[in-house]
Design an enzyme around this catalytic site. Sequence first.
Site, PDB file in Angstrom:
ATOM      1  N   GLY A 113       0.838  -1.205   0.000  1.00  0.00           N
ATOM      2  CA  GLY A 113       0.000   0.000   0.000  1.00  0.00           C
ATOM      3  C   GLY A 113       0.869   1.250   0.000  1.00  0.00           C
ATOM      4  O   GLY A 113       0.624   2.221  -0.740  1.00  0.00           O
ATOM      5  N   THR A 114       1.910   1.213   0.815  1.00  0.00           N
ATOM      6  CA  THR A 114       2.835   2.342   0.932  1.00  0.00           C
ATOM      7  C   THR A 114       3.447   2.685  -0.423  1.00  0.00           C
ATOM      8  O   THR A 114       3.605   3.863  -0.772  1.00  0.00           O
ATOM      9  CB  THR A 114       3.966   1.988   1.929  1.00  0.00           C
ATOM     10  OG1 THR A 114       3.364   1.635   3.169  1.00  0.00           O
ATOM     11  CG2 THR A 114       4.940   3.126   2.114  1.00  0.00           C
ATOM     12  N   THR A 134       8.346  -5.617   4.891  1.00  0.00           N
ATOM     13  CA  THR A 134       7.145  -6.377   5.260  1.00  0.00           C
ATOM     14  C   THR A 134       7.508  -7.818   5.592  1.00  0.00           C
ATOM     15  O   THR A 134       8.354  -8.427   4.917  1.00  0.00           O
ATOM     16  CB  THR A 134       6.038  -6.404   4.177  1.00  0.00           C
ATOM     17  OG1 THR A 134       5.063  -7.393   4.547  1.00  0.00           O
ATOM     18  CG2 THR A 134       6.526  -6.734   2.782  1.00  0.00           C
ATOM     19  N   ASP A 136       5.579 -10.094   5.076  1.00  0.00           N
ATOM     20  CA  ASP A 136       4.856 -10.929   4.099  1.00  0.00           C
ATOM     21  C   ASP A 136       5.709 -11.300   2.890  1.00  0.00           C
ATOM     22  O   ASP A 136       5.383 -12.235   2.171  1.00  0.00           O
ATOM     23  CB  ASP A 136       3.594 -10.202   3.596  1.00  0.00           C
ATOM     24  CG  ASP A 136       2.655  -9.819   4.725  1.00  0.00           C
ATOM     25  OD1 ASP A 136       2.775 -10.422   5.809  1.00  0.00           O
ATOM     26  OD2 ASP A 136       1.813  -8.927   4.525  1.00  0.00           O
ATOM     27  N   GLY A 179       0.908 -13.284   6.777  1.00  0.00           N
ATOM     28  CA  GLY A 179       1.399 -13.233   5.395  1.00  0.00           C
ATOM     29  C   GLY A 179       0.405 -12.621   4.436  1.00  0.00           C
ATOM     30  O   GLY A 179       0.652 -12.556   3.239  1.00  0.00           O
TER      31      GLY A 179
END
Length: 357
Positions: A113-114, A134, A136, A179
């Site tokens: 998103g960032t 992240t 994930d 995740g």
Amino acid sequence: MKRIGMLTSGGDCQALNAAMRGVVKTFINSGEEVEIFGFLAGYKGLIYSNFQMLTGKDFSGILTKGGTILGSSRTPFKTITEPDENGVDKIEAMKHTYHKLGLDCLVILGGNGTHKTANLLRTEGLNIVTLPKTIDNDLWGTDMTFGFQSAVDIATNVIDCIHTTADSHRRVFIVEVMGHKAGWLTLNAGMASGADIILIPEIPYDIKKVVKAIKKRQERGSGFTILAVAEGAISKEDAALSKKEYKKKLEKRTHPSVSYEIAEAIQAEIGMEVRVTVPGHMQRGGSPCPYDRVFASRLGSEAGKLVLKGEYGFMVGYKNREIVKVPLEDVAGKLKTVDPDATIVKEAKMLGICFGD
Ligand code: F6P
């Protein structure tokens, strides 16, 4: 003299501080004078001009510190173009802060998103360099994100601990691993801890196959079974639904998460005790592992180098064991998921791990 803004956005992870320290140490050691504006709580700090002036001292002693010294928050991309509750245009506000402070560049640390917002700001004329964070590991354009290896360590430790108690009690255990929509963390922690069954979003499972694998273990005399289940794991039936139908089904879900649904189905079939463990945000917490400390420091220092050279519009990533710069427009809006045909999946299957497919 350069004036640099820095922010960490989205869910936190280990090694955010290590990465920022890498950027700032590179500035300091270059001998160039740099003023650092630390925006607090992610994009919110930039929108509402909430920042602190930082010096080298602020970045000293934080290599091993988890979390982020700047704080973080989620500002979902889908709401970034909407005005806030007071009618503030968020994009205009961020541009205003940037220009008012006379910034030369923003260093932004974040995940998917960032990066969408970072790329939007780039198209609005702001100079941006980003770093991939992240647990994930689902960010496109980099083979690895920092935070991932630390989270693999934690999830692995959890499953290791579960192994001994599962053995004593002859139970089936499900460990639910974070995740989001990607199975990287579950696949790696599952393999590292010798899980018998690994369920990931990219390989929809058939519950009958899962039950069959457990029964096979019972027949062989293995008294327990460990399942590493990704929080985004999905059954074959659910994967066949349209997005809308699946969303509706999730709204009606009475179980707290997919693991409990799977546990109930297994228990009904085999009559063995099934337990669920959800380590949750523990996976994002604590000190970064040594790998992430080195990795984030390297990425940070390369980001610092790009800023000093005035090369903007890139994410610093990692490809084929090399640190690379990836254009932001290539990164934004793409997800990196596990290829069900990847060699690691084939190897896991050869080791006898069941994916429920
Ligand atoms: O993106 C990192 C992550 O921890 C995901 O694995 C998880 O789905 C999500 O964030 C949890 O988000 P939150 O911190 O908002 O509960």
